[in-house]
Design a protein around this motif. Sequence first.
Motif, short mmCIF file in Angstrom:
data_model
loop_
_atom_site.label_atom_id
_atom_site.label_comp_id
_atom_site.label_asym_id
_atom_site.label_seq_id
_atom_site.Cartn_x
_atom_site.Cartn_y
_atom_site.Cartn_z
N THR A 135 10.03 16.13 -4.92
CA THR A 135 10.58 14.78 -4.79
C THR A 135 9.73 14.07 -3.75
O THR A 135 9.72 14.46 -2.58
CB THR A 135 12.05 14.82 -4.36
N CYS A 136 9.01 13.06 -4.18
CA CYS A 136 8.01 12.43 -3.31
C CYS A 136 8.29 10.95 -3.14
O CYS A 136 8.79 10.28 -4.05
CB CYS A 136 6.61 12.60 -3.91
N LEU A 137 7.96 10.44 -1.96
CA LEU A 137 7.99 9.01 -1.67
C LEU A 137 6.56 8.54 -1.51
O LEU A 137 5.83 9.00 -0.63
CB LEU A 137 8.78 8.74 -0.39
N SER A 138 6.13 7.66 -2.39
CA SER A 138 4.78 7.10 -2.32
C SER A 138 4.85 5.64 -1.88
O SER A 138 5.81 4.92 -2.22
CB SER A 138 4.05 7.22 -3.66
N LEU A 139 3.82 5.20 -1.16
CA LEU A 139 3.76 3.83 -0.64
C LEU A 139 2.44 3.19 -1.04
O LEU A 139 1.56 2.94 -0.20
CB LEU A 139 3.91 3.84 0.89
N PRO A 140 2.25 2.90 -2.32
CA PRO A 140 0.96 2.36 -2.79
C PRO A 140 0.71 0.93 -2.31
O PRO A 140 1.61 0.09 -2.28
CB PRO A 140 1.10 2.40 -4.32
N ILE A 141 -0.53 0.68 -1.94
CA ILE A 141 -1.02 -0.67 -1.64
C ILE A 141 -2.20 -0.92 -2.58
O ILE A 141 -3.23 -0.25 -2.49
CB ILE A 141 -1.44 -0.81 -0.17
N VAL A 200 8.82 -3.58 -5.99
CA VAL A 200 7.48 -4.16 -5.86
C VAL A 200 7.56 -5.46 -5.08
O VAL A 200 8.51 -6.24 -5.24
CB VAL A 200 6.85 -4.40 -7.26
N ALA A 201 6.58 -5.65 -4.19
CA ALA A 201 6.38 -6.92 -3.50
C ALA A 201 4.96 -7.38 -3.78
O ALA A 201 4.01 -6.63 -3.56
CB ALA A 201 6.60 -6.77 -2.00
N ASP A 202 4.81 -8.59 -4.30
CA ASP A 202 3.51 -9.11 -4.74
C ASP A 202 3.16 -10.34 -3.92
O ASP A 202 3.91 -11.31 -3.86
CB ASP A 202 3.57 -9.45 -6.23
N SER A 238 -2.66 5.20 -1.90
CA SER A 238 -1.24 5.48 -1.85
C SER A 238 -0.95 6.66 -0.94
O SER A 238 -1.17 7.81 -1.34
CB SER A 238 -0.69 5.76 -3.26
N PRO A 239 -0.44 6.44 0.28
CA PRO A 239 0.09 7.54 1.09
C PRO A 239 1.34 8.12 0.42
O PRO A 239 2.13 7.38 -0.18
CB PRO A 239 0.42 6.88 2.43
N LEU A 260 -2.12 -8.96 -3.94
CA LEU A 260 -1.92 -7.71 -3.20
C LEU A 260 -0.50 -7.22 -3.46
O LEU A 260 0.46 -7.98 -3.27
CB LEU A 260 -2.15 -7.95 -1.71
N ARG A 261 -0.39 -5.94 -3.87
CA ARG A 261 0.92 -5.41 -4.28
C ARG A 261 1.29 -4.19 -3.43
O ARG A 261 0.46 -3.31 -3.19
CB ARG A 261 0.90 -5.03 -5.76
N PHE A 262 2.55 -4.16 -3.01
CA PHE A 262 3.12 -3.03 -2.30
C PHE A 262 4.30 -2.52 -3.12
O PHE A 262 5.25 -3.25 -3.37
CB PHE A 262 3.57 -3.46 -0.90
N THR A 263 4.22 -1.25 -3.56
CA THR A 263 5.20 -0.73 -4.52
C THR A 263 5.77 0.62 -4.06
O THR A 263 5.38 1.68 -4.57
CB THR A 263 4.56 -0.57 -5.91
N PRO A 264 6.68 0.64 -3.09
CA PRO A 264 7.31 1.91 -2.69
C PRO A 264 8.05 2.54 -3.87
O PRO A 264 8.83 1.87 -4.55
CB PRO A 264 8.29 1.48 -1.59
N THR A 265 7.80 3.83 -4.09
CA THR A 265 8.30 4.50 -5.30
C THR A 265 8.74 5.92 -4.98
O THR A 265 8.09 6.63 -4.21
CB THR A 265 7.22 4.54 -6.39
N MET A 266 9.84 6.34 -5.61
CA MET A 266 10.29 7.73 -5.57
C MET A 266 9.88 8.40 -6.88
O MET A 266 10.13 7.88 -7.96
CB MET A 266 11.81 7.81 -5.40
N HIS A 267 9.23 9.57 -6.75
CA HIS A 267 8.82 10.36 -7.91
C HIS A 267 9.62 11.65 -7.93
O HIS A 267 9.61 12.42 -6.95
CB HIS A 267 7.32 10.69 -7.85
N PHE A 268 10.29 11.92 -9.04
CA PHE A 268 11.06 13.14 -9.21
C PHE A 268 10.39 13.96 -10.32
O PHE A 268 10.39 13.55 -11.48
CB PHE A 268 12.51 12.83 -9.59
#
Length: 248
Positions: free
Chosen positions: A135-141, A87-89, A162-163, A98-106
């Motif tokens: 297995t997904c990579l999400s890039l929420p803003i 997470v970057a805040d 979130s793309p 404003l938060r950017f939270t790149p995440t891997m979902h399994f």
Amino acid sequence: MRRTLICIIFACTIFVNAIAQDRQVENKPYIDLRPMHFGIRIGMHAQDVDFQNVGPQTFTLADGTQVTQTIVCDADKWNPGLSVGVVADLRLSDYLSLRFTPTMHFGSKHLLFRNLTQTDDAGNPIEHTQDLKQTCLSLPIDLKFSAKRYGNYRPYMIAGISPLMNLTKQNDDIVQLKRYDTFIEAGLGCDLYLPFFKFIPELKFCYSLTNSLKKNHINDLKDETLIPYATSVSAGHSKMIVLTFYFE
């Protein structure tokens, strides 16, 4: 009556003093003044998908005869999965960031197909199942709307977009989802101020804005008997419930 009133006043006095003492002892009192900070996140999620079924379908067999089949598809249960990320805040004001939270979902989705036209010996519809592993990579803003800090607690609401990119190959699956998708998300959480860092539990709901269904995968199916099942749905919208624990 007088004794009751005295007891109530005494209890209220103790309660107010306890609150005052609790408000004086604040862990990391200046941690929210950082213009930007980073952290890690780990949690769990449950995936689901809403399908739009097409209803009766007519097919021409190899001998030229036509048959009509009605097949319905549904994600019949929520499958738990693992989520990890960073997470970057960015602090925008005292109550907004404003938060950017790149995440891997399994995780995976469990699909159930019911052929209402064909039945077994007991008269039940013929069924097929599929575990749609992902297995997904999400890039929420997200925008984080925080309440005023109270002692070592600070509740908040969060909302954003979130793309998402699907990294799993699905050549043999009956139903496949697109490689790229976009989710809208909203949730609730609470900042817990510990002596050395912030611990943040958060519950978030995510829903796909686009049609997630990949339609041209039918040409890749090796088993032609599965084509009626693959064409039984015309659209699908993915959704997730995500429980996350942040360490910031």
